[in-house]
Design an enzyme around this catalytic site. Structure first.
Site, PDB file in Angstrom:
ATOM      1  N   ARG A 149       0.855  -1.177   0.000  1.00 24.74           N
ATOM      2  CA  ARG A 149       0.000   0.000   0.000  1.00 24.74           C
ATOM      3  C   ARG A 149       0.899   1.239   0.000  1.00 24.74           C
ATOM      4  O   ARG A 149       2.025   1.214   0.512  1.00 24.74           O
ATOM      5  CB  ARG A 149      -0.907   0.014   1.215  1.00 24.74           C
ATOM      6  CG  ARG A 149      -1.789  -1.231   1.350  1.00 24.74           C
ATOM      7  CD  ARG A 149      -2.534  -1.217   2.661  1.00 24.74           C
ATOM      8  NE  ARG A 149      -3.419  -2.383   2.820  1.00 24.74           N
ATOM      9  CZ  ARG A 149      -3.052  -3.530   3.378  1.00 24.74           C
ATOM     10  NH1 ARG A 149      -1.810  -3.678   3.850  1.00 24.74           N
ATOM     11  NH2 ARG A 149      -3.902  -4.534   3.481  1.00 24.74           N
ATOM     12  N   LYS A 173      -1.897  -3.173   8.035  1.00 27.22           N
ATOM     13  CA  LYS A 173      -3.020  -2.778   8.883  1.00 27.22           C
ATOM     14  C   LYS A 173      -2.947  -3.514  10.212  1.00 27.22           C
ATOM     15  O   LYS A 173      -2.585  -4.684  10.260  1.00 27.22           O
ATOM     16  CB  LYS A 173      -4.339  -3.083   8.178  1.00 27.22           C
ATOM     17  CG  LYS A 173      -4.585  -2.209   6.945  1.00 27.22           C
ATOM     18  CD  LYS A 173      -5.940  -2.495   6.333  1.00 27.22           C
ATOM     19  CE  LYS A 173      -6.215  -1.554   5.162  1.00 27.22           C
ATOM     20  NZ  LYS A 173      -7.542  -1.814   4.548  1.00 27.22           N
ATOM     21  N   HIS A 245      -2.786   2.445  -5.782  1.00 25.49           N
ATOM     22  CA  HIS A 245      -3.423   1.152  -5.553  1.00 25.49           C
ATOM     23  C   HIS A 245      -3.539   0.340  -6.840  1.00 25.49           C
ATOM     24  O   HIS A 245      -3.635  -0.892  -6.787  1.00 25.49           O
ATOM     25  CB  HIS A 245      -4.805   1.363  -4.927  1.00 25.49           C
ATOM     26  CG  HIS A 245      -5.069   0.451  -3.775  1.00 25.49           C
ATOM     27  ND1 HIS A 245      -4.316   0.475  -2.610  1.00 25.49           N
ATOM     28  CD2 HIS A 245      -5.979  -0.545  -3.601  1.00 25.49           C
ATOM     29  CE1 HIS A 245      -4.770  -0.452  -1.778  1.00 25.49           C
ATOM     30  NE2 HIS A 245      -5.771  -1.084  -2.361  1.00 25.49           N
ATOM     31  N   ARG A 248      -0.736  -1.944  -6.959  1.00 30.55           N
ATOM     32  CA  ARG A 248      -0.964  -3.072  -6.058  1.00 30.55           C
ATOM     33  C   ARG A 248      -1.875  -4.108  -6.720  1.00 30.55           C
ATOM     34  O   ARG A 248      -1.598  -5.313  -6.669  1.00 30.55           O
ATOM     35  CB  ARG A 248      -1.578  -2.553  -4.761  1.00 30.55           C
ATOM     36  CG  ARG A 248      -1.926  -3.613  -3.717  1.00 30.55           C
ATOM     37  CD  ARG A 248      -2.324  -2.899  -2.422  1.00 30.55           C
ATOM     38  NE  ARG A 248      -3.014  -3.745  -1.467  1.00 30.55           N
ATOM     39  CZ  ARG A 248      -2.416  -4.521  -0.563  1.00 30.55           C
ATOM     40  NH1 ARG A 248      -1.091  -4.579  -0.521  1.00 30.55           N
ATOM     41  NH2 ARG A 248      -3.112  -5.232   0.300  1.00 30.55           N
ATOM     42  N   HIS A 271      -3.287  -9.512   3.349  1.00 30.80           N
ATOM     43  CA  HIS A 271      -4.727  -9.646   3.557  1.00 30.80           C
ATOM     44  C   HIS A 271      -4.992 -10.608   4.711  1.00 30.80           C
ATOM     45  O   HIS A 271      -4.447 -11.715   4.746  1.00 30.80           O
ATOM     46  CB  HIS A 271      -5.417 -10.197   2.308  1.00 30.80           C
ATOM     47  CG  HIS A 271      -5.550  -9.196   1.206  1.00 30.80           C
ATOM     48  ND1 HIS A 271      -5.773  -9.540  -0.112  1.00 30.80           N
ATOM     49  CD2 HIS A 271      -5.509  -7.833   1.219  1.00 30.80           C
ATOM     50  CE1 HIS A 271      -5.863  -8.449  -0.852  1.00 30.80           C
ATOM     51  NE2 HIS A 271      -5.706  -7.408  -0.072  1.00 30.80           N
ATOM     52  N   TYR A 280      -8.922 -11.273  -7.217  1.00 26.82           N
ATOM     53  CA  TYR A 280      -7.938 -11.249  -8.293  1.00 26.82           C
ATOM     54  C   TYR A 280      -8.032 -12.470  -9.192  1.00 26.82           C
ATOM     55  O   TYR A 280      -7.588 -12.432 -10.338  1.00 26.82           O
ATOM     56  CB  TYR A 280      -6.523 -11.118  -7.714  1.00 26.82           C
ATOM     57  CG  TYR A 280      -6.332  -9.808  -7.007  1.00 26.82           C
ATOM     58  CD1 TYR A 280      -6.246  -8.617  -7.731  1.00 26.82           C
ATOM     59  CD2 TYR A 280      -6.280  -9.734  -5.624  1.00 26.82           C
ATOM     60  CE1 TYR A 280      -6.114  -7.404  -7.092  1.00 26.82           C
ATOM     61  CE2 TYR A 280      -6.133  -8.522  -4.972  1.00 26.82           C
ATOM     62  CZ  TYR A 280      -6.058  -7.360  -5.715  1.00 26.82           C
ATOM     63  OH  TYR A 280      -5.929  -6.155  -5.068  1.00 26.82           O
TER      64      TYR A 280
END
Length: 299
Positions: A149, A173, A245, A248, A271, A280
């Site tokens: 990110r 995150k 993004h 990414r 993730h 994806y």
């Protein structure tokens, strides 16, 4: 406790215990303050938690439906659910009034991405003439090589960059770290920036540990990079909207098209849930269908 105090407590919880990033925290605050404004208009200046019942929350969701996209409506419901789940855990409410509220149906939105030729043109756009060009080339190479990110890249410190091992340690995150390998072009671009470009921007300034610096020697901002990315996209001949993004998304899709395992891509992207990564596979399937229609004689 009234609603304003409850929101303040919840935001503090998100900041200190959940360690939400400033942008996410600001989004939660905005969504919950809008809810509070609606309820003040319905109930009065002080909104006791005991007065907040499902019909009021349904009325709020109905009021925003005509002006907000389904995804934005869903985000506000997520903020509401998080608030009242927290209040119930803290014993401030006995019943969660958001139980039974349904999210609007979301159309599946496939990530927008760049083709391989577009990526190569974009990575070449900054060039290597001067420290800012070296910095921007290194940053773009890192974004595509690692799938990180933009916030993870801009918060990267020198002690988490292991160029001799071609590995970068990213903090995702929830402050979750992950080690991500990077390829030779990214290693070369980062080495050139750190040895030949970065010292020129940091010279005479307060020493910082950030990898990517602005022209004053401080940490590069998201806003500054977004504008530069748009400029480089035009140089590369990319006229559609672009953001970090997209690199990414392109990283993940190109890996899967090349045969990468979905679990491996999940780990590289950071993730928590593989369902987030599975989108994806749909992009890759779309790529295969397009290739089949274009090249198969009986398509």
């Amino acid at each position: 406790m009234n609603l304003d105090a409850a929101i303040d407590d919840y935001l503090q919880h998100l900041k200190v215990e959940r360690r939400l990033r400033p942008n996410s925290l600001a989004a939660y605050a905005q969504d919950l303050r809008e809810l509070a404004s609606f309820l003040v208009a319905r109930i009065g200046e002080t909104v006791p938690l005991a007065r907040i019942e499902p019909p009021l929350l349904i009325a709020y969701l109905q009021s925003i439906a005509p002006t907000l996209a389904a995804r934005s409506q869903a985000r506000r419901l997520v903020a509401m659910r998080g608030l009242f789940r927290y209040l119930r855990e803290e014993g401030e409410v006995e019943v969660d009034p958001t139980q039974g509220l349904r999210s609007p149906r979301l159309a599946q939105k496939l990530p927008s991405l760049l083709g391989r030729a577009e990526v190569l043109a974009l990575l070449a756009a900054p060039g290597t003439d001067g420290p800012l060009a070296l910095r921007d080339t290194a940053l773009l190479e890192l974004l595509y090589a690692s799938g990180c990110r933009i916030s993870e890249a801009l918060e990267l410190s020198l002690d988490r960059l292991y160029l001799d091992q071609a590995v970068v340690r990213l903090i995702g995150k929830g402050d979750k770290p992950r080690l991500v390998p990077i390829g030779a072009p990214a290693v070369a671009a980062l080495h050139a920036w750190i040895t030949a470009g970065r010292p020129l921007l940091a010279k005479g300034k307060r020493v910082t540990s950030w990898v990517f610096l602005n022209h004053r020697g401080g940490r590069l901002s998201r806003q500054g990079m977004f504008q530069k990315l748009r400029d480089y996209a035009l140089v590369a001949g990319i006229t559609r909207p672009i953001s970090p993004h997209k690199l990414r998304h392109s990283f993940a899709t190109h890996l899967i098209e090349g045969g990468a395992d979905l679990r491996a891509v999940q780990t590289l992207l950071g993730h928590a849930d593989i369902a987030t990564t599975q989108v994806y596979t749909h992009v890759s399937d779309q790529h295969l269908r397009t290739a089949h229609r274009k090249h198969h004689p009986r398509a």
